[in-house]
Scaffold this motif. Structure first.
Motif, PDB file in Angstrom:
ATOM      1  N   LEU A 171       0.799  -1.232   0.000  1.00  7.10           N
ATOM      2  CA  LEU A 171       0.000   0.000   0.000  1.00  7.10           C
ATOM      3  C   LEU A 171       0.827   1.276   0.000  1.00  7.10           C
TER       4      LEU A 171
ATOM      5  N   ARG B 127       0.262   4.073  -2.891  1.00 11.31           N
ATOM      6  CA  ARG B 127      -0.085   5.486  -2.666  1.00 11.31           C
ATOM      7  C   ARG B 127       0.929   6.404  -3.350  1.00 11.31           C
ATOM      8  N   GLU B 128       2.188   6.043  -3.268  1.00 18.28           N
ATOM      9  CA  GLU B 128       3.243   6.847  -3.902  1.00 18.28           C
ATOM     10  C   GLU B 128       3.038   6.910  -5.413  1.00 18.28           C
TER      11      GLU B 128
ATOM     12  N   SER C   6       0.295   9.256  -6.436  1.00 19.00           N
ATOM     13  CA  SER C   6       0.798  10.633  -6.434  1.00 19.00           C
ATOM     14  C   SER C   6       1.559  10.936  -7.715  1.00 19.00           C
TER      15      SER C   6
END
Length: 233
Positions: free
Chosen positions: A205, A209-210, A213
């Motif tokens: 996760l 998430r990175e 972005s």
């Protein structure tokens, strides 16, 4: 002079062949099988009369593959792809071999035969190592990634994503006029989307998430709702 006449005919045939190929591409893009078949028969007539295989013959087999694939007639698309592969092997046409493996991979992918799709796509990419065509590699790699993900072969996904990035960097190093006409930002979004798929499959996760972005950070003026990865052979 008969020799001069033969020479003139020899010079005209390639021009005529290119014209037929252009007509075939035009009607394929219009999704007009009747007109596509008509001009394909003209190519067959030239092939028979000249007892040689013009490049347009390979092009038309490509067009038939594309037409049947787009229209969901997968068995017919596979038949044309196999014919293209056989003719390309016989005539040692590398572009035809690459293209036939690409189409076979697409058919297998669409009918759920992921292992066979991997074999075909890998063969196409192996053949592409003899050419310097990173744009063509970027046309095939996303489909191979889909097949690997379906098979849960995450190590292969990782190594293929590395090749994706390498091919993209090659295009970014091109002269500005070539680079500006290539959808680099769209391809970067596709790259990050595949990394996101990988991290989700790994249940990583933080990395997922990175990557989200990174996707938001890519400035894309206009992304199509469905990214078409097919270019001309």
């Amino acid at each position: 002079n008969s020799n001069e006449a033969k020479c003139m005919v020899g010079k005209c045939v390639p021009v005529y062949s290119r014209a037929l190929s252009s007509l075939g591409r035009y009607y394929c893009n219009l999704n007009r099988l009747d007109s596509l078949t008509y001009w394909g028969n003209m190519v067959d007539s030239v092939t028979k009369a000249r007892r040689e295989t013009p490049l347009a013959k390979f092009d038309f087999l490509n067009y038939y593959c594309r037409y049947y694939l787009i229209n969901g007639e997968y068995e017919l698309a596979m038949n044309e792809a196999v014919m293209l592969q056989m003719l390309s092997k016989e005539k040692n046409n590398m572009t035809g071999l690459i293209s036939s493996n690409e189409y076979l991979g697409l058919v297998y992918l669409l009918i759920g035969r992921d292992s066979d799709a991997v074999t075909a796509f890998e063969e196409a990419l192996d053949l592409l190592k003899t050419k310097s065509k990173p744009d063509y590699e970027l046309q095939i790699i996303p489909y191979l990634l889909i097949a690997y993900l379906h098979l849960d072969e995450l190590d292969h996904v990782k190594s293929t994503l590395v090749r994706f990035e390498e091919s993209l960097r090659k295009i970014e190093s091109y002269k500005s006029d070539i680079r500006e006409n290539y959808p680099i930002k769209a391809k970067k979004c596709l790259l990050y989307a595949n990394y996101l798929n990988l991290y989700v499959a790994e249940k990583n996760l933080p990395k997922a998430r990175e990557t989200v972005s990174l996707l938001y950070s890519v400035e894309v003026r206009r992304l199509p709702t469905s990214v078409s990865l097919r270019t001309e052979p």
